[in-house]
Design a protein around this motif. Structure first.
Motif, PDB file in Angstrom:
ATOM      1  N   LEU A  93       0.805  -1.213   0.000  1.00 30.10           N
ATOM      2  CA  LEU A  93       0.000   0.000   0.000  1.00 30.10           C
ATOM      3  C   LEU A  93       0.845   1.274   0.000  1.00 30.10           C
ATOM      4  O   LEU A  93       0.543   2.193  -0.760  1.00 30.10           O
ATOM      5  N   PRO A  94       1.912   1.376   0.804  1.00 22.49           N
ATOM      6  CA  PRO A  94       2.710   2.612   0.735  1.00 22.49           C
ATOM      7  C   PRO A  94       3.255   2.892  -0.673  1.00 22.49           C
ATOM      8  O   PRO A  94       3.236   4.031  -1.139  1.00 22.49           O
ATOM      9  N   TYR A  97       0.251   3.948  -2.884  1.00 18.44           N
ATOM     10  CA  TYR A  97      -0.173   5.299  -2.503  1.00 18.44           C
ATOM     11  C   TYR A  97       0.764   6.341  -3.111  1.00 18.44           C
ATOM     12  O   TYR A  97       0.306   7.318  -3.712  1.00 18.44           O
ATOM     13  N   VAL A 101      -0.527   9.067  -5.884  1.00 15.87           N
ATOM     14  CA  VAL A 101      -0.420  10.507  -5.606  1.00 15.87           C
ATOM     15  C   VAL A 101       0.399  11.185  -6.709  1.00 15.87           C
ATOM     16  O   VAL A 101       0.043  12.257  -7.200  1.00 15.87           O
ATOM     17  N   PHE A 107      -6.594  11.366  -2.411  1.00 16.44           N
ATOM     18  CA  PHE A 107      -7.050  10.471  -1.345  1.00 16.44           C
ATOM     19  C   PHE A 107      -7.775  11.257  -0.259  1.00 16.44           C
ATOM     20  O   PHE A 107      -7.460  12.419  -0.009  1.00 16.44           O
ATOM     21  N   GLU A 110      -4.351   9.719   4.243  1.00 18.27           N
ATOM     22  CA  GLU A 110      -3.211   8.837   4.011  1.00 18.27           C
ATOM     23  C   GLU A 110      -3.602   7.444   4.486  1.00 18.27           C
ATOM     24  O   GLU A 110      -4.605   7.286   5.199  1.00 18.27           O
ATOM     25  N   PRO A 111      -2.839   6.395   4.150  1.00 18.00           N
ATOM     26  CA  PRO A 111      -3.174   5.057   4.640  1.00 18.00           C
ATOM     27  C   PRO A 111      -3.260   5.013   6.170  1.00 18.00           C
ATOM     28  O   PRO A 111      -2.454   5.624   6.864  1.00 18.00           O
ATOM     29  N   ARG A 119      -5.368   0.782   5.115  1.00 22.09           N
ATOM     30  CA  ARG A 119      -6.474   1.114   4.227  1.00 22.09           C
ATOM     31  C   ARG A 119      -6.562   2.617   4.027  1.00 22.09           C
ATOM     32  O   ARG A 119      -6.282   3.390   4.934  1.00 22.09           O
ATOM     33  N   CYS A 120      -6.965   3.010   2.817  1.00 18.49           N
ATOM     34  CA  CYS A 120      -7.265   4.410   2.522  1.00 18.49           C
ATOM     35  C   CYS A 120      -8.272   4.452   1.377  1.00 18.49           C
ATOM     36  O   CYS A 120      -8.534   3.439   0.735  1.00 18.49           O
ATOM     37  N   LEU A 122      -9.889   6.841  -2.022  1.00 19.73           N
ATOM     38  CA  LEU A 122      -9.764   7.945  -2.962  1.00 19.73           C
ATOM     39  C   LEU A 122     -11.024   7.997  -3.800  1.00 19.73           C
ATOM     40  O   LEU A 122     -11.857   7.095  -3.739  1.00 19.73           O
TER      41      LEU A 122
END
Length: 151
Positions: A93-94, A97, A101, A107, A110-111, A119-120, A122
Motif C-alpha cells: 500500500l505505501p 499510494y 499521488v 485520497f 493517508e493510509p 487502508r485508505c 480515494l
C-alpha cells in the motif's frame, strides 16, 4: 480492433467486471490506466481498461433501453452518500499510494493502520469511492474491530 483475448469474454464460467457511468470517458479512462496501471483495451463505446485480473468498463449515462426498462444511468450526484464502492487489494500500500499521488490521485486520508489491514480511500474523476487496502494483521489472524453501534 481489440484482440479477443484482451476483452472480458470468459471461455468457461464467468468473470466479474465493474461498469461505471462517467461524465468524461477520456478522463476516466486515463485515470484508471494511469493510477491503477491499467491497459486500455477499448477506447470508446464503451471504454474498457483491464486492471490486474479485472476490467473497468466506462460509458456516459443514458436512458432506459429494452433490456433495462425504467432505468437511467448517471454518474454520482454527491460523494457524501454511497451505496457501494470499488475495493482494490494491493501487495504494498505505501508504494501504491506514492505512485497514485504522483499520478494526481486525491485520497481522503493517508493510509490508516487498522490492525487487520492498511487502508485508505480515494475518489475517481466522477466521485466514485475506491478503497485501497493491504492485508497485514489479517494474515496473522487479527481481525478489524467491529464498527461501533449507532443509536
Amino acid at each position: 480492433m481489440t484482440p479477443p483475448g484482451k476483452l472480458p469474454a470468459p471461455q468457461h464460467g464467468l468473470l466479474l467486471t465493474h461498469f461505471l457511468t462517467v461524465r468524461d470517458v477520456a478522463v476516466s479512462r486515463r485515470f484508471y490506466a494511469d493510477v491503477f496501471g491499467g491497459e486500455v483495451v477499448m477506447a470508446e463505446n464503451p471504454a474498457m481498461v483491464k486492471v490486474a485480473n479485472s476490467w473497468i468498463i466506462m460509458s456516459p449515462g443514458g436512458g432506459p433501453t429494452p433490456d433495462k426498462p425504467g432505468v437511467t444511468l448517471e454518474p454520482p450526484r454527491s460523494g457524501e452518500r454511497v451505496s457501494s464502492f470499488l475495493n482494490v487489494r494491493v501487495a504494498d500500500l505505501p508504494a501504491f499510494y506514492a505512485h497514485a499521488v504522483a499520478q494526481g490521485a486525491d485520497f481522503l486520508t493517508e493510509p490508516v493502520d487498522r490492525g487487520a489491514e492498511l487502508r485508505c480511500y480515494l475518489r475517481d474523476p466522477d466521485g466514485y469511492l475506491i478503497e485501497v487496502g493491504q492485508s497485514t494483521g489479517l494474515l496473522r489472524g487479527i481481525q478489524a474491530e467491529a464498527p461501533a453501534e449507532s443509536g
